[in-house]
Design a protein around this motif. Structure first.
Motif, PDB file in Angstrom:
ATOM      1  N   ALA A  83      -1.449  -7.946   7.723  1.00 62.04           N
ATOM      2  CA  ALA A  83      -0.874  -6.603   7.863  1.00 62.04           C
ATOM      3  C   ALA A  83      -0.834  -5.886   6.520  1.00 62.04           C
ATOM      4  CB  ALA A  83       0.526  -6.700   8.470  1.00 62.04           C
ATOM      5  N   LEU A  84      -0.495  -6.623   5.445  1.00 65.06           N
ATOM      6  CA  LEU A  84      -0.478  -6.006   4.120  1.00 65.06           C
ATOM      7  C   LEU A  84      -1.883  -5.573   3.692  1.00 65.06           C
ATOM      8  CD1 LEU A  84       1.991  -8.273   2.105  1.00 65.06           C
ATOM      9  CD2 LEU A  84       2.413  -6.007   3.060  1.00 65.06           C
ATOM     10  N   ASP A 124      -4.358  -4.830   5.712  1.00 66.57           N
ATOM     11  CA  ASP A 124      -4.747  -3.682   6.530  1.00 66.57           C
ATOM     12  C   ASP A 124      -4.081  -2.407   6.035  1.00 66.57           C
ATOM     13  OD1 ASP A 124      -5.961  -2.568   9.094  1.00 66.57           O
ATOM     14  OD2 ASP A 124      -3.833  -2.153   9.444  1.00 66.57           O
ATOM     15  N   ARG A 125      -2.798  -2.528   5.665  1.00 67.43           N
ATOM     16  CA  ARG A 125      -2.090  -1.345   5.150  1.00 67.43           C
ATOM     17  C   ARG A 125      -2.708  -0.883   3.836  1.00 67.43           C
ATOM     18  NH1 ARG A 125       2.430  -0.442   1.784  1.00 67.43           N
ATOM     19  NH2 ARG A 125       3.578   1.468   2.354  1.00 67.43           N
ATOM     20  N   HIS A 137      -5.771  -1.330   2.940  1.00 67.63           N
ATOM     21  CA  HIS A 137      -7.071  -0.732   3.257  1.00 67.63           C
ATOM     22  C   HIS A 137      -6.903   0.692   3.783  1.00 67.63           C
ATOM     23  CE1 HIS A 137     -11.241  -0.506   4.448  1.00 67.63           C
ATOM     24  NE2 HIS A 137     -10.906  -0.269   5.698  1.00 67.63           N
ATOM     25  N   ARG A 138      -5.898   0.882   4.658  1.00 68.52           N
ATOM     26  CA  ARG A 138      -5.663   2.229   5.184  1.00 68.52           C
ATOM     27  C   ARG A 138      -5.202   3.181   4.093  1.00 68.52           C
ATOM     28  NH1 ARG A 138      -1.579   2.251   8.088  1.00 68.52           N
ATOM     29  NH2 ARG A 138      -1.032   0.068   8.388  1.00 68.52           N
ATOM     30  N   LEU A 139      -4.385   2.674   3.163  1.00 67.03           N
ATOM     31  CA  LEU A 139      -3.952   3.521   2.048  1.00 67.03           C
ATOM     32  C   LEU A 139      -5.126   3.906   1.159  1.00 67.03           C
ATOM     33  CD1 LEU A 139      -0.591   1.820   1.002  1.00 67.03           C
ATOM     34  CD2 LEU A 139      -0.899   4.017   2.149  1.00 67.03           C
ATOM     35  N   GLU A 155      -6.917   6.634   3.025  1.00 66.45           N
ATOM     36  CA  GLU A 155      -6.173   7.887   2.923  1.00 66.45           C
ATOM     37  C   GLU A 155      -6.280   8.478   1.518  1.00 66.45           C
ATOM     38  OE1 GLU A 155      -2.223   7.091   4.133  1.00 66.45           O
ATOM     39  OE2 GLU A 155      -2.754   6.630   6.217  1.00 66.45           O
TER      40      GLU A 155
END
Length: 436
Positions: A194-195, A197-198, A200-202, A205
């Motif tokens: 989850a970290l 993935d977060r 990667h999404r950051l 963005e």
């Protein structure tokens, strides 16, 4: 000089604390390399793992070590050999098919308990339980725990000893600890995933925000360059046309026109160089100058008049103090409207500029008596679009279109932001604090 440390795939975001001991960091690096190797070549690791326990089971059978703990030492050796392989070879598929492998090993373990061989290879079922806890839902984990417990219960009932709890309780604790270990590892893995993935999404963005900021900056630069170059070139064109006409009848006026062309072109070149210097990363000390404001309207209109366009200006109300960006937008709209008149209004066109200040808004109306039509007849210009963009930045409204009597009209209205009231001395709180 900085060096970049290579981070293997799947290990992003795992930065060990600098306060950890050297031994801890070394162990973490070794474990990380093992995980990466296992992720890239799972078959190799499975073969090594299975081969180790197959050899151990065969050694236990060949050396007769199983007889030291067996409840029945007279079990036929072929059966013991078959059960040793049946409890070790299936480990090769423990990760891809944990439940089918566990069911098969449970059947072999039940035979092991019924005949009394009590092979220690039956403990390998705990690896299957760990993999189920690591990869399957909790309901499946409960079923897997029952499958592991069943042979132990059967062996206890088939060959009871002095106290049944001495056989069952340690086994139950072992099963519970393995299940909890699998759940803990799974939770840690999901949390790390989850970290990652977060993160990667950051990153995505952040890249998107950077692209949006770059696009907005490109638009702003294009708008500024259009206003600077377009206006000055229109003035130079008007001066050149007037100078060519005056050269045949009044050489002195032609000389004045040429001097005005030189002055205008040098000013445009200076503004363009200043803008390009700001864009150059290798020029940190670029020469900067204040952005044009409404106080510079007189010099703008004088330049337009010198290009041959008669302009009449009217100011109503008391000039209000506007933010610099808002003054620049109003200035550029007036500049663009006059530039369009120069380009499309014709030789006999005149222009009127009306600037009105009110308590809540500043209003600008630019009209001309030219031939009318659109400022960008080929649809490729950015004049009208740039004016609308500048107006939208400050929640203003812009109306542009031909007049019924001929010519063109541009009407701009931008609301003035309210000025926050300054605190009066009598309203300041008492230094002693509020009274009860």
């Amino acid at each position: 000089m900085t060096t970049e440390q290579h981070v293997p795939p799947g290990a992003q975001g795992q930065e060990w604390s600098s306060g950890a001991s050297a031994l801890t960091r070394h162990i973490q690096r070794v474990l990380q390399r093992i995980r990466v190797f296992d992720r890239r070549r799972p078959l190799v690791w499975n073969l090594l793992f299975t081969t180790f326990f197959v050899i151990a089971a065969i050694i236990d059978y060949g050396a007769g070590g199983w007889k030291t703990i067996a409840a029945n030492a007279d079990v036929p050796e072929p059966l013991v050999f078959s059960m040793s392989l049946g409890l070790s070879v299936p480990l090769l598929w423990r990760r891809s098919h944990p439940m089918p492998v566990l069911c098969f090993m449970t059947a072999v373990a039940l035979v092991n308990s019924l005949v009394g061989a009590m092979l220690q290879a039956s403990l390998l079922m705990l690896f299957l339980l760990f993999n189920v806890a690591l990869r399957k839902p909790l309901k499946t984990l409960g079923l897997a725990a029952l499958l592991v417990i069943a042979p132990i219960v059967v062996g206890t009932l088939r060959f009871p000893k002095d106290a049944w709890d001495s056989q069952l309780v340690p086994a139950f604790w072992s099963i519970a600890l393995v299940a909890l270990l699998g759940i803990a590892v799974r939770t840690r893995r999901d949390y790390t995933g989850a970290l990652e993935d977060r993160a990667h999404r950051l990153e995505i963005e952040r890249d998107q925000q950077a692209q949006l900021a770059a696009a907005a900056e490109r638009t702003r630069i294009a708008r500024e360059m259009h206003d600077i170059i377009g206006h000055n070139l229109s003035v130079i064109t008007g001066l050149a046309d007037g100078g060519a006409y005056a050269a045949r009848k009044n050489p002195e006026r032609a000389v004045q026109a040429l001097e005005a062309i030189g002055t205008t072109s040098r000013g445009a070149l200076t503004e363009l160089r200043r803008l390009l210097d700001v864009l150059r990363e290798e020029s940190p000390a670029a020469e900067l100058a204040p952005a044009p404001a409404l106080s510079d309207l007189d010099s703008l209109i004088e330049g337009v008049r010198s290009a041959g366009l008669p302009v009449r200006t009217t100011v109503k109300g008391s000039p209000a103090a506007l933010p610099p960006g808002m003054e620049l937008s109003v200035y550029r709209v007036i500049q663009e409207a006059l530039t369009n008149t120069l380009k499309h209004g014709g030789p006999s066109a005149t222009s009127d500029v009306l600037v009105s200040y009110a308590t809540d808004a500043v209003t600008v109306t630019v009209t001309d008596t030219g031939r009318g039509g659109t400022p960008d007849p080929d649809g490729t210009g950015r004049g009208l679009a740039g004016m609308r963009e500048r107006t939208a930045l400050y929640q203003g409204t812009l109306e542009a279109g031909p007049r019924s009597a001929g010519g063109w009209r541009v009407h701009l209205r931008i609301p003035i932001p309210p000025t926050p009231p300054s605190p009066s001395p009598t309203s300041s709180p008492s230094p002693e604090g509020p009274t009860p």
